[in-house]
Design a protein around this motif. Sequence first.
Motif, PDB file in Angstrom:
ATOM      1  N   UNK A  11      -3.172  -1.226   9.238  1.00 25.58           N
ATOM      2  CA  UNK A  11      -1.785  -0.995   9.636  1.00 25.58           C
ATOM      3  C   UNK A  11      -1.706  -0.130  10.892  1.00 25.58           C
ATOM      4  N   UNK A  45       0.826  -1.202   0.000  1.00 26.98           N
ATOM      5  CA  UNK A  45       0.000   0.000   0.000  1.00 26.98           C
ATOM      6  C   UNK A  45       0.867   1.262   0.000  1.00 26.98           C
ATOM      7  N   UNK A  73      -8.237  -8.928  -4.430  1.00 18.72           N
ATOM      8  CA  UNK A  73      -7.262  -7.846  -4.532  1.00 18.72           C
ATOM      9  C   UNK A  73      -6.864  -7.449  -3.123  1.00 18.72           C
ATOM     10  N   UNK A  74      -5.557  -7.442  -2.839  1.00 18.58           N
ATOM     11  CA  UNK A  74      -5.117  -7.093  -1.485  1.00 18.58           C
ATOM     12  C   UNK A  74      -4.012  -6.060  -1.528  1.00 18.58           C
ATOM     13  N   UNK A  75      -4.108  -5.077  -0.635  1.00 21.98           N
ATOM     14  CA  UNK A  75      -3.005  -4.141  -0.435  1.00 21.98           C
ATOM     15  C   UNK A  75      -2.335  -4.520   0.873  1.00 21.98           C
ATOM     16  N   UNK A  82      -6.749  -1.312   4.230  1.00 22.14           N
ATOM     17  CA  UNK A  82      -5.306  -1.500   4.358  1.00 22.14           C
ATOM     18  C   UNK A  82      -4.699  -0.440   5.266  1.00 22.14           C
ATOM     19  N   UNK A 125     -16.494  -3.513   3.050  1.00 25.15           N
ATOM     20  CA  UNK A 125     -17.190  -3.614   1.768  1.00 25.15           C
ATOM     21  C   UNK A 125     -18.708  -3.550   1.935  1.00 25.15           C
ATOM     22  N   UNK A 176       1.050  -4.316   3.748  1.00 25.97           N
ATOM     23  CA  UNK A 176       1.845  -3.261   4.367  1.00 25.97           C
ATOM     24  C   UNK A 176       3.200  -3.172   3.666  1.00 25.97           C
ATOM     25  N   UNK A 225     -10.875  -1.404   0.019  1.00 24.09           N
ATOM     26  CA  UNK A 225      -9.527  -1.980   0.016  1.00 24.09           C
ATOM     27  C   UNK A 225      -8.498  -1.032   0.595  1.00 24.09           C
TER      28      UNK A 225
END
Lengths: 368, 306
Positions: free
Chosen positions: B283, A152, A174-176, B279, B266, A178, B275
């Motif tokens: 984090x 990301x 779909x993945x973001x 993300x 979602x 670290x 997404x």
Amino acid sequence: MLSCIAVSAQADIKIGMITTLSGGGSTLGIDVRDGFELALKQAGANDVELLIEDDARKPDVAKKIADKFVQKDKVDILTGIIWSNLAMAVVPAATRKGTLYISTNAGPSALAGKACHENYFNVAWQNDNLHEAMGSHANRAGYKKSFILAPNYPAGTDALKGYKRMYKGELAGELLTKLGQDDYAAEIAQIRASDADSIFFFLPGGMGIAFMKQYAQSGVNVPVMGPAFSFSQDILPAIGDAALGVVNSSQWGKDLEGDVNAKFVQGFTETYGRLPSLYASQGYDAANLILSAMAKADVSNKDAFRAALKEADFASVRGDFKFGNNNHPVQDIYVRKVVKEDGQITNRTVGIAIKDHQDAYASKCRMN
Amino acid sequence: MTAALIFEQILNGLQSGLALFLMAAGLTLVFGVMGLINLAHGSLYMVGAFCCAWVTQQTGSFWLGLGGGVSGAAAAGALIEMLVIRRLYDRDHLDQVLATFALILIFSEGTRMVFGSMPLYLNIPAALSGSLTLPGVEAYPVYRLFILGAALAVAVLLYILIAKTRLGMRIRAGESDREMIAALGVDIKTLYTIVFALGAAIAGLSGALVGALRSVQVGMGEPVLILAFVTIVIGGIGSIKGALIGSVLIGLVDTLGRIFLPVILKFFMENASANSVGAALSSMLIYLLMAGILAVKPKGLFNAAN
């Protein structure tokens, strides 16, 4: 008379190289530097003064070095930055103030479109290019459900955008992740649970090493593909056999035909005792581009020198090379496969992904 | 999103948490006994991984490499304790941070000078490669189960050492009153060297075990170090039990958060923004967890001083 000698003993051109030589990701900067120096050495160019400093992958450090190079050392050209976030910290300000910048790696979309500049040349690629090539390869390979992942940060989201621009199938996921993440157990479990028929990932450096090693242990057998950054020569030995058979896209391969490439690969291997990566090839081309412009114009005549750069009248290791209107390359992008050759793990070129490819942002740039 | 997948992700979270415990245990031990903030703990993790990779390459045996990693890190730990760390016990934390930060730079550049800047090859031994079918999980990598087991074993051994042995008694005594234990005739200097080397050995074990699964390169220790600090702050500085609970908590929150947060989001927003928001949020999650816990328990879950 004396002053005359002093002047002629001075270098004709002064180049400031800002690149990553320590900490994470330093293998990229070291390869760019070594490729660049090799080209100067092979050309016997003793009228070039090259200053090199380490940015440690930190935008503020890169900015400080750039200011010092421009204000104190009065360099004519800046070059060498690896990471897009560092390039964004340095390039716009430097080019606006009249310093030339030759990019050896980073190609953020912002600098290719509206914010393109006559003093900025990218001799590597625009960030999206290799990912677009992989998307177009996926269509040809008949993949219909790709699972895609990237870190990301700007180059990561650019990568997924580039892949999706060309890829025509559906996404299985779909993945973001670290930036700097090195454990992918959870992501691999998601891939297994999806009905993906292919995986596209952009994880440069240590992230890619970790992903491939863990993927090989997971028992998932979906074919894997990525841009060359995930399988470049600097990290392949550390991944080991787990990388064999993977396909990736690159504007360069060490087995591309042509005398220039042969001379580069042989010279690099002999001088440094290791195989060159695509980063080394980019450093080598950057130096040769500058040398070709020096042969045509004096750097003190900015307009003439810029025009000489834009002609790109140099023999590139990748064969045909020219600049588009936005000073970014128009070039072929190849598909490579990871193989074992003489006990070494490396890439073999197996075909062309896209011919004469230009980036998607060129039309937004007002230069011509 | 099946129950089996959720179970597998919980297992993943547990495993990554326990791998983190190996790193946090040594850090919290050293802080608890000596009151020392050791930023160079990540460097000892790196030393362990590099020694393991090198010995494995030379001998062809991962097990010898593992031994090499543990003893290499322990030796490096004992050496820096005697040369540098020993002079820092009576100083304030800022001096300790400064000196151990310098050690990070020295270790990183030293490792680069010896091994070069290319990542090293270290792979999982053949005996532990591949995956197993577990109840509810189709295939789970054997090596991850091995790390899980090794971390639990270290936790048990540390408990026995500290609670049941004479050395452990001295360590506990040193924690509560270092002047008194010195006055009673215990050689406090040697005790500190032993404790520091023990912490280093566990960091080396962690580097060697985890290095085979991830990547062995200069600078690999720093990201883990930050997580280890978060762990011991959550768990209560100086408490091994706190480090265990804290690391499992972090492993679970981090793993489950980064997978399920985008899925949950979602329901509320469109795919692309779910997404990226997911993300970004995931984090931050462990730091939010830390802030939340510190708000309720300012000294962490298990404060050793109480």
